[in-house]
Design an enzyme around this catalytic site. Structure first.
Site, mmCIF file in Angstrom:
data_model
loop_
_atom_site.group_PDB
_atom_site.id
_atom_site.type_symbol
_atom_site.label_atom_id
_atom_site.label_comp_id
_atom_site.label_asym_id
_atom_site.label_seq_id
_atom_site.Cartn_x
_atom_site.Cartn_y
_atom_site.Cartn_z
ATOM 1 N N TYR A 119 -31.115 48.992 -27.825
ATOM 2 C CA TYR A 119 -31.566 49.986 -26.839
ATOM 3 C C TYR A 119 -31.421 49.429 -25.428
ATOM 4 O O TYR A 119 -31.043 50.143 -24.503
ATOM 5 C CB TYR A 119 -33.035 50.374 -27.100
ATOM 6 C CG TYR A 119 -33.456 51.523 -26.216
ATOM 7 C CD1 TYR A 119 -33.237 52.844 -26.600
ATOM 8 C CD2 TYR A 119 -34.031 51.294 -24.960
ATOM 9 C CE1 TYR A 119 -33.570 53.894 -25.774
ATOM 10 C CE2 TYR A 119 -34.371 52.341 -24.128
ATOM 11 C CZ TYR A 119 -34.135 53.647 -24.538
ATOM 12 O OH TYR A 119 -34.466 54.691 -23.714
ATOM 13 N N PHE A 124 -13.548 69.851 -6.394
ATOM 14 C CA PHE A 124 -13.418 69.843 -7.842
ATOM 15 C C PHE A 124 -14.618 70.612 -8.382
ATOM 16 O O PHE A 124 -15.702 70.573 -7.805
ATOM 17 C CB PHE A 124 -13.326 68.438 -8.447
ATOM 18 C CG PHE A 124 -13.050 68.524 -9.920
ATOM 19 C CD1 PHE A 124 -11.822 68.983 -10.366
ATOM 20 C CD2 PHE A 124 -14.038 68.266 -10.858
ATOM 21 C CE1 PHE A 124 -11.579 69.178 -11.722
ATOM 22 C CE2 PHE A 124 -13.799 68.447 -12.210
ATOM 23 C CZ PHE A 124 -12.564 68.900 -12.645
ATOM 24 N N THR A 125 -14.422 71.318 -9.495
ATOM 25 C CA THR A 125 -15.433 72.253 -9.997
ATOM 26 C C THR A 125 -16.817 71.623 -10.171
ATOM 27 O O THR A 125 -17.798 72.093 -9.603
ATOM 28 C CB THR A 125 -14.961 72.843 -11.336
ATOM 29 O OG1 THR A 125 -14.642 71.766 -12.211
ATOM 30 C CG2 THR A 125 -13.739 73.743 -11.153
ATOM 31 N N ASP A 136 -14.333 59.756 -5.681
ATOM 32 C CA ASP A 136 -14.199 60.214 -7.049
ATOM 33 C C ASP A 136 -12.966 59.461 -7.554
ATOM 34 O O ASP A 136 -11.830 59.840 -7.277
ATOM 35 C CB ASP A 136 -13.986 61.727 -7.126
ATOM 36 C CG ASP A 136 -13.851 62.190 -8.579
ATOM 37 O OD1 ASP A 136 -13.513 61.338 -9.435
ATOM 38 O OD2 ASP A 136 -14.054 63.379 -8.866
ATOM 39 N N LYS A 151 -10.515 59.825 -18.344
ATOM 40 C CA LYS A 151 -9.146 59.989 -17.845
ATOM 41 C C LYS A 151 -8.472 58.614 -17.781
ATOM 42 O O LYS A 151 -8.113 58.070 -18.813
ATOM 43 C CB LYS A 151 -9.163 60.677 -16.478
ATOM 44 C CG LYS A 151 -9.449 62.176 -16.544
ATOM 45 C CD LYS A 151 -10.892 62.509 -16.695
ATOM 46 C CE LYS A 151 -11.211 63.958 -16.462
ATOM 47 N NZ LYS A 151 -12.627 64.281 -16.711
ATOM 48 N N ARG A 190 -6.257 77.246 -13.292
ATOM 49 C CA ARG A 190 -6.800 76.599 -12.106
ATOM 50 C C ARG A 190 -6.506 77.494 -10.915
ATOM 51 O O ARG A 190 -5.683 77.218 -10.056
ATOM 52 C CB ARG A 190 -6.180 75.197 -11.889
ATOM 53 C CG ARG A 190 -6.485 74.192 -12.972
ATOM 54 C CD ARG A 190 -7.851 73.531 -12.911
ATOM 55 N NE ARG A 190 -8.971 74.273 -13.430
ATOM 56 C CZ ARG A 190 -10.168 73.729 -13.661
ATOM 57 N NH1 ARG A 190 -10.404 72.455 -13.449
ATOM 58 N NH2 ARG A 190 -11.161 74.463 -14.105
ATOM 59 N N PHE A 233 -15.436 79.602 -15.495
ATOM 60 C CA PHE A 233 -14.130 79.529 -16.177
ATOM 61 C C PHE A 233 -14.259 79.003 -17.607
ATOM 62 O O PHE A 233 -13.432 79.318 -18.456
ATOM 63 C CB PHE A 233 -13.182 78.625 -15.371
ATOM 64 C CG PHE A 233 -13.773 77.287 -15.065
ATOM 65 C CD1 PHE A 233 -13.607 76.238 -15.939
ATOM 66 C CD2 PHE A 233 -14.544 77.089 -13.923
ATOM 67 C CE1 PHE A 233 -14.197 75.007 -15.687
ATOM 68 C CE2 PHE A 233 -15.130 75.861 -13.663
ATOM 69 C CZ PHE A 233 -14.964 74.817 -14.553
HETATM 70 C C1 P61 Z 1 -10.330 67.900 -16.401
HETATM 71 F F1 P61 Z 1 -11.854 72.589 -16.431
HETATM 72 N N1 P61 Z 1 -12.068 66.736 -15.304
HETATM 73 O O1 P61 Z 1 -9.596 67.638 -15.417
HETATM 74 P P1 P61 Z 1 -16.441 64.814 -16.761
HETATM 75 N N2 P61 Z 1 -13.962 64.520 -11.265
HETATM 76 C C2 P61 Z 1 -12.693 64.843 -11.575
HETATM 77 C C3 P61 Z 1 -12.412 65.380 -12.815
HETATM 78 O O2 P61 Z 1 -11.155 65.695 -13.112
HETATM 79 C C4 P61 Z 1 -13.476 65.590 -13.757
HETATM 80 C C5 P61 Z 1 -14.784 65.225 -13.373
HETATM 81 C C6 P61 Z 1 -14.990 64.703 -12.128
HETATM 82 C C7 P61 Z 1 -11.710 67.444 -16.362
HETATM 83 C C8 P61 Z 1 -12.686 67.966 -17.392
HETATM 84 C C9 P61 Z 1 -13.138 69.282 -16.864
HETATM 85 O O3 P61 Z 1 -13.513 72.535 -14.376
HETATM 86 C C10 P61 Z 1 -13.513 71.525 -15.279
HETATM 87 O O4 P61 Z 1 -16.299 63.521 -17.467
HETATM 88 C C11 P61 Z 1 -11.629 64.625 -10.575
HETATM 89 O O5 P61 Z 1 -15.622 65.908 -17.319
HETATM 90 O O6 P61 Z 1 -17.876 65.197 -16.605
HETATM 91 C C12 P61 Z 1 -13.230 66.182 -15.007
HETATM 92 O O7 P61 Z 1 -15.886 64.506 -15.294
HETATM 93 C C13 P61 Z 1 -15.945 65.434 -14.289
HETATM 94 C C14 P61 Z 1 -12.381 70.399 -17.058
HETATM 95 C C15 P61 Z 1 -14.157 69.331 -15.914
HETATM 96 C C16 P61 Z 1 -12.590 71.519 -16.287
HETATM 97 C C17 P61 Z 1 -14.356 70.468 -15.150
HETATM 98 O O8 P61 Z 1 -9.930 68.489 -17.399
#
Ligand code: P61
Length: 458
Positions: free
Chosen positions: A73, A125-126, A216, A259, A383, A450
């Site tokens: 833990y 970013f979303t 980021d 990623k 997108r 979305f």
């Molecule tokens: C992706 F449709 N990305 O690209 P988490 N910052 C950035 C990202 O690309 C990102 C996160 C933070 C995704 C997954 C995803 O609208 C969407 O580990 C530059 O996913 O929490 C994630 O990181 C967030 C897809 C996220 C989406 C949001 O496919």
């Protein structure tokens, strides 16, 4: 002599069968999913280019690391391995693990933003914008105009426009800026990098105005690769050197390890600011888990630590970006409109030019994703206007200039023959583009709509 082929720097030792379901079944599946590719069952997908997030293949060294998970833990040895990897590779001494990227964004936004403050970003970013707004902050776009133009050939479309930053400071006062959120390989712009020179200038600006930079750094390695390939003076530098130099301009970063870092789950916040670190680890225990696991199993942290070293290997990153270019070049040479330059993590179809007969109110990118799935079982991601959501004050749709379909390439997963199948499907669709009709939204969730919105033929 013609240039020699360079193959992938790995061989495949485990496979997962995939299949293309019949055309009739695809038509039914996408209708049942409300014409939203997020709502398809993965088993109904043939080639999955929805995202590069958590979909990459781990190496044998990472899989071996899973067996060394210390599931204590508190104080797991894998946490210390992760902390060491982050310090050595990114240069930040303090790390707080989180379940994924948005966990780190949540903590950062809650700790760093006072209601009414601004957070300038090189495009939204979303999830990042959602967390800024949930903390009472306001996102301001300070990316170059070229980033909003899918045809601009600018090699660093992720760059911050300093004139836009100056304007924010002049009109609203630098003290209203909570921090600058600087993304690497800007996702919504098409995976477009920021240059080292721009980072240097932004960092001088930030110092002069006493504003912190929080990166980021989710796709910082892909960005480092573009700097190495495109920016004068970096051709002889290693990816690790470039990455360290990039990160030296920031006070900290949030990372989705799903990623660059080559894992299926995980994220972290890292910083050189001890006070921010203390507050962040005070908060992570409320939302994620103890500060030495942050919602992750010990084995997950080990896989991230190992992936963090592997992602910097020259042959790996070159091969990864080359595969994305391969797909992009096939589409470009067939005349299919895509965002140029080709980005780091995917190829983005320009739905406005692909489907000029559909106005943005008919959700052209969403319709194109559905049509592509129907044609071949290839899954992509909208997108455009659906992803951009509504303006929190006016309640109206945000109409982004970029109305795109993202063909996102997972790392080390598909071969170039898969890319050929994807390209052929896009080309076939382009040749009969007038037959693609628009959609209307019939269910709209309040947050990040979305993901779960539903559509019907308009
Ligand atoms: C992706 F449709 N990305 O690209 P988490 N910052 C950035 C990202 O690309 C990102 C996160 C933070 C995704 C997954 C995803 O609208 C969407 O580990 C530059 O996913 O929490 C994630 O990181 C967030 C897809 C996220 C989406 C949001 O496919």
């Amino acid at each position: 002599m013609a240039t020699r082929t360079i193959a992938e720097p790995y061989k495949i030792k485990m496979v997962e069968p995939i299949r293309q379901i019949p055309a009739e079944a695809r038509k039914r599946a996408i209708a049942e999913a409300g014409y939203n590719t997020f709502l398809l069952r993965s088993e109904d997908v043939y080639i999955d280019l929805l995202t590069d997030s958590g979909t990459s293949a781990m190496s044998d060294w990472q899989w071996a690391g899973l067996m060394l998970g210390d599931e204590a833990y508190a104080g797991s040895r894998n946490f210390y391995n992760l902390q060491k990897a982050v310090e050595e590779v990114y240069g930040f001494p303090y790390t707080v693990p989180t379940h994924q990227g948005r966990g780190a964004e949540h903590i950062t936004s809650q700790l760093r933003i006072r209601p009414g403050q601004l957070v300038p970003m090189n495009m939204y970013f979303t999830t990042t914008r959602e967390h800024v707004e949930l903390a009472g902050g306001q996102y301001v776009d300070v990316i170059l105009d070229e980033a909003h133009d899918p045809t601009s050939q600018h090699p660093f479309k992720g760059n911050v426009d300093l004139a836009k930053l100056d304007q924010v400071a002049r009109e609203r006062g630098a003290e209203t800026i909570a921090y600058l959120s600087v993304a690497t390989c800007v996702n919504m712009a098409g995976g477009q990098p920021i240059s080292m020179q721009n980072l240097q200038e932004v960092s001088e600006w930030a110092r002069g105005h006493q504003v912190a930079i929080i990166f980021d750094a989710t796709r910082a390695v892909e960005n480092a690769y573009f700097i190495q390939q495109r920016e004068a003076g970096f051709a002889g530098k290693s990816i690790r050197e470039i990455l360290r130099q990039m990160m030296s301009h920031g006070e900290g970063c949030t990372v989705s390890a799903k990623k660059d870092n080559l894992v299926n789950i995980g994220g972290f916040l890292a910083t050189r600011n001890e006070d921010f670190f203390e507050k962040a680890r005070g908060m992570v225990v409320v939302f994620e888990g103890l500060h030495t696991y942050g919602g992750l199993a010990g084995r997950d942290m080990e896989a991230i630590a190992r992936g963090t070293y592997e992602m910097c290997e020259q042959e790996y990153i070159a091969s990864r970006v080359r595969q994305v270019e391969y797909l992009g070049n096939r589409l470009r040479s067939a005349g299919v409109p895509i965002v140029v330059p080709i980005g780091g993590h995917g190829v983005f179809l320009d739905a406005k030019r692909f489907l000029p007969h559909l106005s943005q109110d008919l959700f052209p990118a969403q319709a194109l994703c559905a049509a592509l799935y129907e044609d071949s079982g290839v899954r992509s991601m909208e997108r455009g206007v659906v992803s951009a959501g509504r303006d929190k004050t006016t309640g109206k749709h945000n109409y982004p200039k970029l109305e795109l379909v993202r063909l996102t390439v997972p790392r080390r997963v598909y071969t170039n023959l898969h890319m050929d199948v994807v390209a052929e499907s896009c080309i076939a669709l382009y040749q009969q583009r007038e037959q693609v009709s628009g959609l209307k939204m019939v269910h709209e969730p309040e947050h990040l709509r979305f993901f779960q919105a539903r559509f019907e033929p308009a």
